[in-house]
Scaffold this motif. Structure first.
Motif, PDB file in Angstrom:
ATOM      1  N   GLU A  16      -8.164  15.584  -0.851  1.00 37.21           N
ATOM      2  CA  GLU A  16      -9.094  16.148   0.314  1.00 37.21           C
ATOM      3  C   GLU A  16      -9.806  17.272  -0.318  1.00 37.21           C
ATOM      4  OE1 GLU A  16      -7.110  16.158   3.938  1.00 37.21           O
ATOM      5  OE2 GLU A  16      -8.524  14.371   4.665  1.00 37.21           O
ATOM      6  N   LYS A  17      -8.736  18.263  -1.137  1.00 34.83           N
ATOM      7  CA  LYS A  17      -9.443  19.640  -1.569  1.00 34.83           C
ATOM      8  C   LYS A  17     -10.260  19.441  -2.624  1.00 34.83           C
ATOM      9  CE  LYS A  17      -6.692  21.752  -4.477  1.00 34.83           C
ATOM     10  NZ  LYS A  17      -5.241  21.993  -4.821  1.00 34.83           N
ATOM     11  N   GLU A  18      -9.852  18.118  -3.506  1.00 36.77           N
ATOM     12  CA  GLU A  18     -11.076  17.828  -4.510  1.00 36.77           C
ATOM     13  C   GLU A  18     -11.900  16.896  -4.008  1.00 36.77           C
ATOM     14  OE1 GLU A  18      -9.607  17.244  -8.533  1.00 36.77           O
ATOM     15  OE2 GLU A  18      -7.480  18.271  -8.125  1.00 36.77           O
ATOM     16  N   ALA A  19     -12.049  16.971  -2.794  1.00 29.01           N
ATOM     17  CA  ALA A  19     -13.232  15.925  -2.481  1.00 29.01           C
ATOM     18  C   ALA A  19     -13.343  14.332  -3.115  1.00 29.01           C
ATOM     19  CB  ALA A  19     -14.452  16.397  -2.619  1.00 29.01           C
ATOM     20  N   LEU A  20     -11.781  14.118  -3.198  1.00 26.27           N
ATOM     21  CA  LEU A  20     -11.781  12.587  -3.853  1.00 26.27           C
ATOM     22  C   LEU A  20     -11.091  11.577  -2.633  1.00 26.27           C
ATOM     23  CD1 LEU A  20     -10.988  13.557  -7.362  1.00 26.27           C
ATOM     24  CD2 LEU A  20     -12.974  12.701  -6.547  1.00 26.27           C
ATOM     25  N   TYR A  21     -10.982  11.949  -1.578  1.00 25.37           N
ATOM     26  CA  TYR A  21     -10.234  11.202  -0.528  1.00 25.37           C
ATOM     27  C   TYR A  21     -11.169   9.878  -0.525  1.00 25.37           C
ATOM     28  CZ  TYR A  21      -8.190   9.234   3.732  1.00 25.37           C
ATOM     29  OH  TYR A  21      -7.300   8.529   4.591  1.00 25.37           O
ATOM     30  N   LEU A  22     -12.250   9.796  -0.150  1.00 25.66           N
ATOM     31  CA  LEU A  22     -13.026   8.465  -0.236  1.00 25.66           C
ATOM     32  C   LEU A  22     -12.871   7.719  -1.310  1.00 25.66           C
ATOM     33  CD1 LEU A  22     -16.551   9.792   1.574  1.00 25.66           C
ATOM     34  CD2 LEU A  22     -14.205   8.857   2.570  1.00 25.66           C
ATOM     35  N   TRP A 107      -3.958   7.507  -6.804  1.00 30.08           N
ATOM     36  CA  TRP A 107      -4.514   8.863  -6.779  1.00 30.08           C
ATOM     37  C   TRP A 107      -4.552   9.205  -8.451  1.00 30.08           C
ATOM     38  CZ3 TRP A 107      -7.479  12.360  -5.720  1.00 30.08           C
ATOM     39  CH2 TRP A 107      -7.386  13.559  -5.924  1.00 30.08           C
ATOM     40  N   GLN A 108      -3.710   8.856  -9.045  1.00 26.19           N
ATOM     41  CA  GLN A 108      -3.772   9.114 -10.565  1.00 26.19           C
ATOM     42  C   GLN A 108      -5.183   8.529 -11.257  1.00 26.19           C
ATOM     43  OE1 GLN A 108      -0.757   7.440 -12.842  1.00 26.19           O
ATOM     44  NE2 GLN A 108      -0.741   9.017 -14.359  1.00 26.19           N
ATOM     45  N   VAL A 110      -7.967   7.555  -9.593  1.00 22.89           N
ATOM     46  CA  VAL A 110      -9.176   8.243  -8.998  1.00 22.89           C
ATOM     47  C   VAL A 110      -9.381   9.589  -9.760  1.00 22.89           C
ATOM     48  CG1 VAL A 110      -9.887   9.443  -6.972  1.00 22.89           C
ATOM     49  CG2 VAL A 110      -9.069   7.257  -6.901  1.00 22.89           C
ATOM     50  N   TRP A 111      -8.177  10.484  -9.849  1.00 23.66           N
ATOM     51  CA  TRP A 111      -8.473  11.632 -10.790  1.00 23.66           C
ATOM     52  C   TRP A 111      -8.694  11.599 -11.841  1.00 23.66           C
ATOM     53  CZ3 TRP A 111      -6.135  14.523 -14.348  1.00 23.66           C
ATOM     54  CH2 TRP A 111      -6.151  15.881 -14.245  1.00 23.66           C
ATOM     55  N   PHE A 112      -8.228  10.687 -12.828  1.00 27.76           N
ATOM     56  CA  PHE A 112      -8.501  10.722 -13.978  1.00 27.76           C
ATOM     57  C   PHE A 112      -9.845  10.060 -14.331  1.00 27.76           C
ATOM     58  CE2 PHE A 112      -4.096  10.351 -15.476  1.00 27.76           C
ATOM     59  CZ  PHE A 112      -4.091  11.552 -16.323  1.00 27.76           C
ATOM     60  N   LYS A 113     -10.628   9.281 -13.343  1.00 29.44           N
ATOM     61  CA  LYS A 113     -11.692   8.831 -13.430  1.00 29.44           C
ATOM     62  C   LYS A 113     -12.740  10.054 -13.270  1.00 29.44           C
ATOM     63  CE  LYS A 113     -11.580   4.108 -12.208  1.00 29.44           C
ATOM     64  NZ  LYS A 113     -11.456   3.145 -10.954  1.00 29.44           N
ATOM     65  N   ASN A 114     -12.434  10.791 -12.195  1.00 26.84           N
ATOM     66  CA  ASN A 114     -13.222  11.833 -11.775  1.00 26.84           C
ATOM     67  C   ASN A 114     -13.175  12.889 -12.894  1.00 26.84           C
ATOM     68  OD1 ASN A 114     -14.744  13.526  -9.803  1.00 26.84           O
ATOM     69  ND2 ASN A 114     -12.828  14.753  -9.878  1.00 26.84           N
ATOM     70  N   LYS A 115     -12.180  13.334 -13.553  1.00 24.58           N
ATOM     71  CA  LYS A 115     -12.217  14.336 -14.570  1.00 24.58           C
ATOM     72  C   LYS A 115     -12.703  13.769 -15.785  1.00 24.58           C
ATOM     73  CE  LYS A 115      -9.171  17.928 -15.992  1.00 24.58           C
ATOM     74  NZ  LYS A 115      -9.914  19.180 -15.497  1.00 24.58           N
ATOM     75  N   TYR A 116     -12.478  12.653 -16.263  1.00 20.98           N
ATOM     76  CA  TYR A 116     -13.035  12.128 -17.510  1.00 20.98           C
ATOM     77  C   TYR A 116     -14.184  11.205 -17.724  1.00 20.98           C
ATOM     78  CZ  TYR A 116      -8.597  14.468 -18.915  1.00 20.98           C
ATOM     79  OH  TYR A 116      -7.593  15.533 -19.117  1.00 20.98           O
ATOM     80  N   SER A 117     -14.849  11.047 -16.705  1.00 26.44           N
ATOM     81  CA  SER A 117     -16.135  10.347 -16.624  1.00 26.44           C
ATOM     82  C   SER A 117     -17.282  11.057 -16.224  1.00 26.44           C
ATOM     83  CB  SER A 117     -15.994   8.953 -16.024  1.00 26.44           C
ATOM     84  OG  SER A 117     -15.728   9.273 -14.554  1.00 26.44           O
TER      85      SER A 117
END
Length: 117
Positions: A16-22, A107-108, A110-117
């Motif tokens: 939620e903090k990173e706005a990636l919950y959805l 979560w891993q 989603v986090w990686f996709k967000n960070k590296y794409s």
């Protein structure tokens, strides 16, 4: 650097903090459907409700559809070693622990996709 959260509540608060919950909910839906285990969590689902429903789904899979459960873990890419370390004597606890491993892996992704794409 990705650091896996220690429990479900920390994982959800980080998402939620990173706005990636959805995105997390979408990823879970996507991977369950890839494994032919139709699940459709609404994007409006609360973290607590997601935790409860995921736990129930995993419990039912372990209990009644074990081959499909193993396929799901393979599709999601949950660590086989981590699953093997678990004590399977209490299915409720096992399902809860596996649910956390699933959430952690999703979560891993989603986090990686967000960070590296």
């Amino acid at each position: 650097m990705f650091i896996a959260p220690k429990n479900t509540d920390l994982l959800f608060s980080e998402a939620e903090k990173e706005a990636l919950y959805l995105k997390l909910v979408e990823q879970i839906n996507k991977d369950f459907n890839l494994a032919n285990e139709a699940i459709d969590f609404p994007i409006s689902i609360s973290p607590n409700e997601l935790k409860i429903q995921l736990h129930e789904k995993i419990y039912r899979l372990i209990q009644y559809k074990f081959a499909e459960y193993l396929n799901l873990l393979y599709i999601i890419d949950v660590s086989e070693d981590e699953v093997k370390k678990m004590d399977g004597s209490d299915l409720v606890i096992l399902a809860e622990q596996v649910s956390f491993l699933i959430l952690k892996r999703e979560w891993q992704k989603v986090w990686f996709k967000n960070k590296y794409s």
